[in-house]
Scaffold this active site. Structure first.
Site, PDB file in Angstrom:
ATOM      1  N   ASP A   8      62.179  45.551 -71.566  1.00 44.88           N
ATOM      2  CA  ASP A   8      61.524  45.692 -72.869  1.00 44.88           C
ATOM      3  C   ASP A   8      61.324  47.188 -73.114  1.00 44.88           C
ATOM      4  OD1 ASP A   8      59.412  46.407 -71.253  1.00 44.88           O
ATOM      5  OD2 ASP A   8      58.014  44.911 -72.030  1.00 44.88           O
ATOM      6  N   CYS A  65      59.926  45.711 -66.961  1.00 40.44           N
ATOM      7  CA  CYS A  65      58.927  45.722 -68.032  1.00 40.44           C
ATOM      8  C   CYS A  65      57.806  46.629 -67.534  1.00 40.44           C
ATOM      9  CB  CYS A  65      58.465  44.309 -68.392  1.00 40.44           C
ATOM     10  SG  CYS A  65      57.648  43.391 -67.071  1.00 40.44           S
ATOM     11  N   THR A  67      54.974  45.953 -65.891  1.00 41.47           N
ATOM     12  CA  THR A  67      54.527  45.610 -64.534  1.00 41.47           C
ATOM     13  C   THR A  67      55.587  44.924 -63.685  1.00 41.47           C
ATOM     14  OG1 THR A  67      53.769  43.464 -65.322  1.00 41.47           O
ATOM     15  CG2 THR A  67      52.147  45.253 -65.320  1.00 41.47           C
ATOM     16  N   GLY A  68      56.605  44.380 -64.314  1.00 44.05           N
ATOM     17  CA  GLY A  68      57.588  43.538 -63.624  1.00 44.05           C
ATOM     18  C   GLY A  68      57.157  42.073 -63.602  1.00 44.05           C
ATOM     19  N   HIS A  98      65.388  36.670 -47.041  1.00 45.82           N
ATOM     20  CA  HIS A  98      64.679  35.406 -46.818  1.00 45.82           C
ATOM     21  C   HIS A  98      64.672  34.491 -48.043  1.00 45.82           C
ATOM     22  CE1 HIS A  98      62.125  36.831 -43.125  1.00 45.82           C
ATOM     23  NE2 HIS A  98      63.413  37.084 -42.983  1.00 45.82           N
ATOM     24  N   ASN A  99      64.561  35.082 -49.239  1.00 46.69           N
ATOM     25  CA  ASN A  99      64.384  34.259 -50.450  1.00 46.69           C
ATOM     26  C   ASN A  99      65.655  34.162 -51.287  1.00 46.69           C
ATOM     27  OD1 ASN A  99      61.602  36.339 -50.488  1.00 46.69           O
ATOM     28  ND2 ASN A  99      61.410  34.192 -49.885  1.00 46.69           N
ATOM     29  N   ARG A 109      55.745  50.917 -65.275  1.00 44.03           N
ATOM     30  CA  ARG A 109      54.449  51.600 -65.359  1.00 44.03           C
ATOM     31  C   ARG A 109      53.727  51.583 -64.010  1.00 44.03           C
ATOM     32  NH1 ARG A 109      52.813  48.670 -71.085  1.00 44.03           N
ATOM     33  NH2 ARG A 109      54.006  50.061 -72.443  1.00 44.03           N
ATOM     34  N   ARG A 132      67.181  28.819 -41.421  1.00 40.67           N
ATOM     35  CA  ARG A 132      65.895  28.237 -41.829  1.00 40.67           C
ATOM     36  C   ARG A 132      65.495  28.699 -43.225  1.00 40.67           C
ATOM     37  NH1 ARG A 132      64.681  32.603 -38.675  1.00 40.67           N
ATOM     38  NH2 ARG A 132      62.873  33.891 -39.235  1.00 40.67           N
ATOM     39  N   HIS A 133      65.969  29.879 -43.606  1.00 43.79           N
ATOM     40  CA  HIS A 133      65.629  30.379 -44.948  1.00 43.79           C
ATOM     41  C   HIS A 133      66.371  29.591 -46.023  1.00 43.79           C
ATOM     42  CE1 HIS A 133      63.432  33.502 -42.996  1.00 43.79           C
ATOM     43  NE2 HIS A 133      64.516  33.905 -42.344  1.00 43.79           N
TER      44      HIS A 133
HETATM   45  C1  RB5 Z   1      54.228  45.476 -72.705  1.00 41.83           C
HETATM   46  O1  RB5 Z   1      53.127  46.163 -73.207  1.00 41.83           O
HETATM   47  C2  RB5 Z   1      53.882  44.819 -71.389  1.00 41.83           C
HETATM   48  O2  RB5 Z   1      53.002  43.766 -71.599  1.00 41.83           O
HETATM   49  C3  RB5 Z   1      55.142  44.335 -70.712  1.00 41.83           C
HETATM   50  O3  RB5 Z   1      56.017  45.395 -70.525  1.00 41.83           O
HETATM   51  C4  RB5 Z   1      54.984  43.723 -69.335  1.00 41.83           C
HETATM   52  O4  RB5 Z   1      54.279  44.551 -68.479  1.00 41.83           O
HETATM   53  C5  RB5 Z   1      54.532  42.348 -69.281  1.00 41.83           C
HETATM   54  O5  RB5 Z   1      54.419  41.742 -68.199  1.00 41.83           O
END
Ligand code: RB5
Length: 147
Positions: A8, A65, A67-68, A98-99, A109, A132-133
């Site tokens: 995004d 994004c 936070t991911g 493993h996953n 950010r 096992r995984h």
């Molecule tokens: C956008 O402001 C923010 O909410 C998005 O990038 C993301 O972190 C959502 O999980």
């Protein structure tokens, strides 16, 4: 490897930097947007990359994004996706070993570009260990079939 990438607005600058880095590493990269830093909705781009992974248009995906977290929530809604939100290289490596994560999600950010690069290197160079995984991954994937 052919990598699908998407973000995004919050991940836009880091996405562009990563595209260059991944190409330098020798990977082919397909950009699913967003293509400007105007505010947009991360589910739109997360879904595009997740679908591309599932149909085999790309081998794996990287989503960014703020936070991911939002991107991982989106990608994990798509049948066949195992998306891991990671913020350091150790978890990135284990998410493959493993996953068998087929998408990683980064928080632009939360981490800097050098950490993002290390995370991508660890994840792309790691191999799923199976055994096992595999049994556990099968249990994860069975959940969606039981809904
Ligand atoms: C956008 O402001 C923010 O909410 C998005 O990038 C993301 O972190 C959502 O999980």
């Amino acid at each position: 490897m052919k990598i699908g990438i998407g973000s995004d607005h919050a991940g836009f600058d880091m996405k562009n930097e990563l595209i260059g880095i991944l190409k330098e590493m020798g990977h082919e990269v397909k950009d699913y947007g967003t293509l400007t830093n105007e505010r947009c909705d991360y589910p739109v781009y997360g879904e595009k990359v997740a679908n591309a992974v599932v149909v085999g248009e790309v081998d794996c995906g990287i989503l960014l994004c703020g936070t991911g977290i939002g991107m991982s929530l989106v990608a994990n809604k798509v049948r066949g996706i195992r998306a891991a939100a990671v913020s350091e290289p150790y978890s990135a490596r284990l998410s493959k070993q493993h996953n068998n994560a087929n998408i990683i999600c980064l928080g632009a950010r939360v981490i800097g570009i050098e950490t993002a690069k290390m995370i991508c290197e660890e994840w792309l160079n790691a191999e799923f260990e199976g055994g096992r995984h595999q049994d556990r991954v099968d249990l994860i994937m069975a959940i969606q079939d039981n809904q």
